[in-house]
Design a protein around this motif. Sequence first.
Motif, PDB file in Angstrom:
ATOM      1  N   LEU A 182       0.854  -1.181   0.000  1.00 60.59           N
ATOM      2  CA  LEU A 182       0.000   0.000   0.000  1.00 60.59           C
ATOM      3  C   LEU A 182       0.889   1.228   0.000  1.00 60.59           C
ATOM      4  O   LEU A 182       1.795   1.353   0.841  1.00 60.59           O
ATOM      5  CB  LEU A 182      -0.921   0.013   1.215  1.00 60.59           C
ATOM      6  N   ILE A 183       0.643   2.122  -0.952  1.00 62.76           N
ATOM      7  CA  ILE A 183       1.458   3.318  -1.115  1.00 62.76           C
ATOM      8  C   ILE A 183       0.543   4.529  -1.032  1.00 62.76           C
ATOM      9  O   ILE A 183      -0.447   4.625  -1.765  1.00 62.76           O
ATOM     10  CB  ILE A 183       2.208   3.302  -2.460  1.00 62.76           C
ATOM     11  N   LEU A 184       0.875   5.439  -0.133  1.00 58.36           N
ATOM     12  CA  LEU A 184       0.120   6.660   0.038  1.00 58.36           C
ATOM     13  C   LEU A 184       0.820   7.762  -0.737  1.00 58.36           C
ATOM     14  O   LEU A 184       2.026   7.971  -0.571  1.00 58.36           O
ATOM     15  CB  LEU A 184       0.062   6.994   1.529  1.00 58.36           C
ATOM     16  N   ILE A 185       0.072   8.427  -1.611  1.00 57.87           N
ATOM     17  CA  ILE A 185       0.661   9.538  -2.362  1.00 57.87           C
ATOM     18  C   ILE A 185      -0.161  10.807  -2.137  1.00 57.87           C
ATOM     19  O   ILE A 185      -1.375  10.758  -1.973  1.00 57.87           O
ATOM     20  CB  ILE A 185       0.799   9.236  -3.880  1.00 57.87           C
ATOM     21  N   ARG A 186       0.548  11.915  -2.087  1.00 57.86           N
ATOM     22  CA  ARG A 186      -0.093  13.230  -1.969  1.00 57.86           C
ATOM     23  C   ARG A 186       0.465  14.103  -3.079  1.00 57.86           C
ATOM     24  O   ARG A 186       1.682  14.263  -3.195  1.00 57.86           O
ATOM     25  CB  ARG A 186       0.175  13.860  -0.613  1.00 57.86           C
ATOM     26  N   ASP A 187      -0.434  14.625  -3.881  1.00 57.18           N
ATOM     27  CA  ASP A 187      -0.052  15.501  -5.000  1.00 57.18           C
ATOM     28  C   ASP A 187       1.050  14.877  -5.847  1.00 57.18           C
ATOM     29  O   ASP A 187       2.023  15.527  -6.226  1.00 57.18           O
ATOM     30  CB  ASP A 187       0.372  16.878  -4.476  1.00 57.18           C
ATOM     31  N   GLY A 188       0.905  13.572  -6.109  1.00 63.76           N
ATOM     32  CA  GLY A 188       1.825  12.875  -6.996  1.00 63.76           C
ATOM     33  C   GLY A 188       3.098  12.372  -6.364  1.00 63.76           C
ATOM     34  O   GLY A 188       3.894  11.704  -7.015  1.00 63.76           O
ATOM     35  N   GLU A 189       3.326  12.658  -5.082  1.00 63.74           N
ATOM     36  CA  GLU A 189       4.551  12.251  -4.400  1.00 63.74           C
ATOM     37  C   GLU A 189       4.253  11.163  -3.374  1.00 63.74           C
ATOM     38  O   GLU A 189       3.306  11.295  -2.585  1.00 63.74           O
ATOM     39  CB  GLU A 189       5.189  13.438  -3.677  1.00 63.74           C
ATOM     40  N   GLU A 190       5.069  10.117  -3.352  1.00 61.57           N
ATOM     41  CA  GLU A 190       4.912   9.078  -2.347  1.00 61.57           C
ATOM     42  C   GLU A 190       5.263   9.648  -0.977  1.00 61.57           C
ATOM     43  O   GLU A 190       6.328  10.219  -0.792  1.00 61.57           O
ATOM     44  CB  GLU A 190       5.817   7.889  -2.649  1.00 61.57           C
ATOM     45  N   ILE A 191       4.341   9.476  -0.014  1.00 60.49           N
ATOM     46  CA  ILE A 191       4.592   9.968   1.345  1.00 60.49           C
ATOM     47  C   ILE A 191       4.641   8.831   2.359  1.00 60.49           C
ATOM     48  O   ILE A 191       4.968   9.054   3.518  1.00 60.49           O
ATOM     49  CB  ILE A 191       3.569  11.035   1.770  1.00 60.49           C
ATOM     50  N   GLY A 192       4.309   7.619   1.921  1.00 62.89           N
ATOM     51  CA  GLY A 192       4.371   6.494   2.833  1.00 62.89           C
ATOM     52  C   GLY A 192       4.098   5.188   2.124  1.00 62.89           C
ATOM     53  O   GLY A 192       3.491   5.163   1.051  1.00 62.89           O
ATOM     54  N   ARG A 193       4.563   4.107   2.747  1.00 67.23           N
ATOM     55  CA  ARG A 193       4.399   2.771   2.163  1.00 67.23           C
ATOM     56  C   ARG A 193       4.359   1.755   3.291  1.00 67.23           C
ATOM     57  O   ARG A 193       5.107   1.860   4.257  1.00 67.23           O
ATOM     58  CB  ARG A 193       5.585   2.496   1.239  1.00 67.23           C
ATOM     59  N   ILE A 194       3.492   0.764   3.137  1.00 66.98           N
ATOM     60  CA  ILE A 194       3.442  -0.355   4.062  1.00 66.98           C
ATOM     61  C   ILE A 194       3.318  -1.629   3.230  1.00 66.98           C
ATOM     62  O   ILE A 194       2.545  -1.680   2.270  1.00 66.98           O
ATOM     63  CB  ILE A 194       2.310  -0.207   5.107  1.00 66.98           C
ATOM     64  N   VAL A 195       4.127  -2.609   3.566  1.00 70.41           N
ATOM     65  CA  VAL A 195       4.172  -3.868   2.822  1.00 70.41           C
ATOM     66  C   VAL A 195       3.708  -4.989   3.741  1.00 70.41           C
ATOM     67  O   VAL A 195       4.201  -5.123   4.862  1.00 70.41           O
ATOM     68  CB  VAL A 195       5.602  -4.141   2.311  1.00 70.41           C
ATOM     69  N   ARG A 196       2.774  -5.790   3.258  1.00 71.08           N
ATOM     70  CA  ARG A 196       2.209  -6.906   4.014  1.00 71.08           C
ATOM     71  C   ARG A 196       1.846  -6.514   5.447  1.00 71.08           C
ATOM     72  O   ARG A 196       2.392  -7.060   6.407  1.00 71.08           O
ATOM     73  CB  ARG A 196       3.156  -8.102   4.002  1.00 71.08           C
TER      74      ARG A 196
END
Length: 106
Positions: free
Chosen positions: A78-92
Amino acid sequence: MAYVPEYEDESITREKLDQSDGLRLLEFGANWCGYCIAAQPDIEAALADHPDLAHEKIADGPGRPLGRSFRVKLWPTLILIRDGEEIGRIVRPESEEDLKGFLRCC
């Protein structure tokens, strides 16, 4: 937008995501993936607290350019993006609490 139950074929390009406005949660995985299936109740519960968050479930696999552009290696990612920029990621993610902590910035 609410929780999306099924992974769908890519409907957006990386270029469009990079130019997008607002907050968006991308979830990469596969409908047949055991880890993805097991994580769904926790993902759905965590997203219940964020009804306005755009959630997109993207079917990933070999030859899928969007997942490769984000360097997705394990599902679900799961990748969280704000205004086209990745701001966070969580895997499994392992629990609803993991996901709620991840989404706390929303």
